[in-house]
Write an enzyme that holds these catalytic residues in place. Structure first.
Site, PDB file in Angstrom:
ATOM      1  N   HIS A 139       0.810  -1.034   0.077  1.00  0.00           N
ATOM      2  CA  HIS A 139      -0.004  -0.032  -0.167  1.00  0.00           C
ATOM      3  C   HIS A 139       0.746   1.174   0.028  1.00  0.00           C
ATOM      4  O   HIS A 139       1.828   1.226   0.384  1.00  0.00           O
ATOM      5  CB  HIS A 139      -0.995   0.008   1.189  1.00  0.00           C
ATOM      6  CG  HIS A 139      -1.895   0.852   1.386  1.00  0.00           C
ATOM      7  ND1 HIS A 139      -1.890   2.307   1.649  1.00  0.00           N
ATOM      8  CD2 HIS A 139      -3.354   0.959   1.228  1.00  0.00           C
ATOM      9  CE1 HIS A 139      -2.939   2.994   1.696  1.00  0.00           C
ATOM     10  NE2 HIS A 139      -3.739   2.273   1.290  1.00  0.00           N
ATOM     11  N   ASP A 216       2.926  -4.496   7.862  1.00  0.00           N
ATOM     12  CA  ASP A 216       1.719  -3.711   7.971  1.00  0.00           C
ATOM     13  C   ASP A 216       0.637  -4.714   7.982  1.00  0.00           C
ATOM     14  O   ASP A 216       0.188  -5.313   7.088  1.00  0.00           O
ATOM     15  CB  ASP A 216       1.773  -3.093   6.463  1.00  0.00           C
ATOM     16  CG  ASP A 216       0.213  -2.558   6.103  1.00  0.00           C
ATOM     17  OD1 ASP A 216      -0.635  -2.666   6.730  1.00  0.00           O
ATOM     18  OD2 ASP A 216       0.390  -1.563   5.129  1.00  0.00           O
ATOM     19  N   GLN A 219      -4.674  -5.213   6.820  1.00  0.00           N
ATOM     20  CA  GLN A 219      -5.800  -6.034   6.391  1.00  0.00           C
ATOM     21  C   GLN A 219      -5.870  -7.235   7.022  1.00  0.00           C
ATOM     22  O   GLN A 219      -6.927  -7.863   7.246  1.00  0.00           O
ATOM     23  CB  GLN A 219      -5.437  -6.371   4.717  1.00  0.00           C
ATOM     24  CG  GLN A 219      -5.580  -5.082   3.786  1.00  0.00           C
ATOM     25  CD  GLN A 219      -7.059  -4.777   3.668  1.00  0.00           C
ATOM     26  OE1 GLN A 219      -8.061  -5.464   3.922  1.00  0.00           O
ATOM     27  NE2 GLN A 219      -7.236  -3.442   3.790  1.00  0.00           N
ATOM     28  N   LYS A 242     -10.582  -1.296  10.365  1.00  0.00           N
ATOM     29  CA  LYS A 242     -10.462  -2.641   9.670  1.00  0.00           C
ATOM     30  C   LYS A 242     -10.785  -3.511  10.372  1.00  0.00           C
ATOM     31  O   LYS A 242     -10.908  -4.620   9.889  1.00  0.00           O
ATOM     32  CB  LYS A 242      -9.154  -2.647   9.108  1.00  0.00           C
ATOM     33  CG  LYS A 242      -8.484  -1.458   8.074  1.00  0.00           C
ATOM     34  CD  LYS A 242      -9.216  -1.622   6.868  1.00  0.00           C
ATOM     35  CE  LYS A 242      -8.804  -0.164   5.942  1.00  0.00           C
ATOM     36  NZ  LYS A 242      -7.416  -0.368   5.335  1.00  0.00           N
ATOM     37  N   CYS A 380      -4.700   2.527  -3.621  1.00  0.00           N
ATOM     38  CA  CYS A 380      -3.510   2.991  -3.351  1.00  0.00           C
ATOM     39  C   CYS A 380      -2.405   2.139  -3.375  1.00  0.00           C
ATOM     40  O   CYS A 380      -1.540   1.751  -2.413  1.00  0.00           O
ATOM     41  CB  CYS A 380      -3.745   3.254  -1.555  1.00  0.00           C
ATOM     42  SG  CYS A 380      -4.825   4.550  -1.340  1.00  0.00           S
TER      43      CYS A 380
END
Length: 423
Positions: A139, A216, A219, A242, A380
């Site tokens: 991302h 990261d 998600q 999220k 993104c």
């Protein structure tokens, strides 16, 4: 023994009963909305998840009965607010199995968490001979902060490629690590493809060179069981919105020794221990990184969201989402001219695709008129789109409250799109 991405083996996943899913759906009031006169079919969960009533109630209760600033007051409301805020921090600690609450920093979201590490950990350690490694499937929020830190220091940003299925090429990644690599930053689960990165192997390779790893988890947090100690990652970042929590709240997990050695990212407010015009002493962890009045209600709402997920169980959620992804993949694969982008062996929750002769924005607009909400564009992840030679995709992303009927509505809408553009 490290857990490979905490992916539950397919053979032990048990699909929840339809009645269970129906009960889950009742917990989310927005799912009773209509769009253009049609029942809402919400398939944009990778952008943000909807909120159960318990999360909404938690925020309302805070503002109705407890609202006060934390840590700095001796009156009853402030003490109560502080207690609830710190209870939420401990819920996060338990959810990701951190060693202690001092390793849990509340931030605005994944983006701020990554920027914090880029400027507070990486920038002071980088020089012109050094490098940071990311992957093609990141991302923008896990690309641009490292670009900035490299530009500030003269360091190099190295990019590990992905194959045609959207899987990290581990052999190429291993060749990028060298004596001047200072950090690896990698998505745990690609927001644009659904690919689950082989993070345990990446961490093992990086640590063999003494290189820390940031994951990261924006998600992954709502789809995979995340155990930071089993993974042995050095930093883990995710956003509350999220995982069914409020917007404007997120978490940076960092190993205490690393956080202790890092200077503050922002200054002022509760991150201060004492101030004179000659010297300022900073607060202890995690407060050293929480300048100003925090999103107290957001933290409490996030705690309620984690309670909600924990009560159902991430394994049950994963099993249901796996069924939806498999069902949807089978149906859309039969649509002529449709191409799935991202066919990794290990993937979750996300179905990205193109439809020959139709712009993704047109797909999204037509589906919206039937009440079906998807995302269309580059997500993104513009470098990743370039890797596949496309400007963007249409993306359906699934969550615990989606059903096979939602998938059927998606497919019916895609057939309608195709018929419209074939006239």
């Amino acid at each position: 023994m490290k857990m490979e991405s905490q992916v539950v083996p397919a053979q032990v996943l048990r699909r929840p009963a339809a009645s269970d899913v129906a009960n889950w759906r009742q917990d989310f009031p927005i799912l009773r909305e209509t769009v253009h006169g049609k029942p809402l079919v919400y398939l944009d969960n990778a952008a943000t998840t909807q909120k159960p009533q318990s999360v909404i109630d938690a925020e309302v209760a805070f503002y109705s009965h407890t609202n006060a600033n934390v840590h700095r007051g001796v009156h009853a409301l402030s003490q109560r607010a502080t207690d609830e805020y710190e209870v939420a921090r401990d819920k996060v600690r338990r959810f990701i199995n951190a060693d202690g609450t001092r390793e849990i920093v509340f931030v605005r979201g994944t983006t701020e968490a990554i920027n914090l590490v880029a400027q507070s950990y990486a920038r002071p350690r980088l020089s012109a001979d050094d490098n940071v490694i990311v992957s093609t499937m990141e991302h923008h929020s896990n690309i641009v902060p490292w670009q900035m830190a490299c530009a500030q220091t003269g360091a190099e940003l190295r990019v590990a490629p992905v194959n045609d299925a959207g899987e990290l090429e581990l052999d190429m990644f291993a060749k990028l690590i060298g004596p001047h690599t200072r950090l690896v930053a990698l998505t745990h689960l690609s927001n644009a493809l659904g690919s689950i990165a082989p993070v345990a192997r990446v961490i093992e390779l990086a640590h063999a060179h003494g290189v820390p790893v940031l994951l990261d988890g924006a998600q992954a947090i709502s789809h995979l069981g995340v155990d930071v100690r089993a993974l042995d990652c050095d930093f883990y970042a995710f956003s509350g919105h999220k995982i069914f929590g409020p917007t404007g709240i997120g978490v940076l997990y960092g190993k205490a020794a690393l956080l202790d050695a890092m200077p503050p990212y922002q200054v002022g407010g509760d991150m201060i221990r004492s101030v004179t015009f000659g010297e300022t002493l900073y607060n202890e962890l995690p407060y050293k990184f929480e300048a100003g009045t925090p999103n107290i209600a957001g933290a409490i709402g996030l705690g309620a969201a984690l309670d909600y997920v924990s009560a159902i169980g991430i394994a049950a959620i994963a099993a249901h989402e796996r069924d939806l992804l498999d069902y949807a993949t089978g149906l859309v694969s039969a649509i002529q001219g449709l191409k799935i982008i991202g066919t990794a062996q290990h993937k979750a929750s996300i179905l990205s695709f193109t439809l020959e002769g139709v712009h993704p924005h047109d797909i999204g607009t037509i589906l919206d008129h039937d009440g079906v909400a998807i995302r269309a564009g580059h997500h993104c992840a513009m470098p990743l789109m370039g890797r596949f030679g496309i400007a963007g995709t249409a993306r359906a992303s699934f969550s615990m409250y989606n059903t096979r009927a939602d998938v059927d509505a998606l497919v019916a809408g895609l057939v309608k799109v195709q018929e419209m553009f074939q006239r």
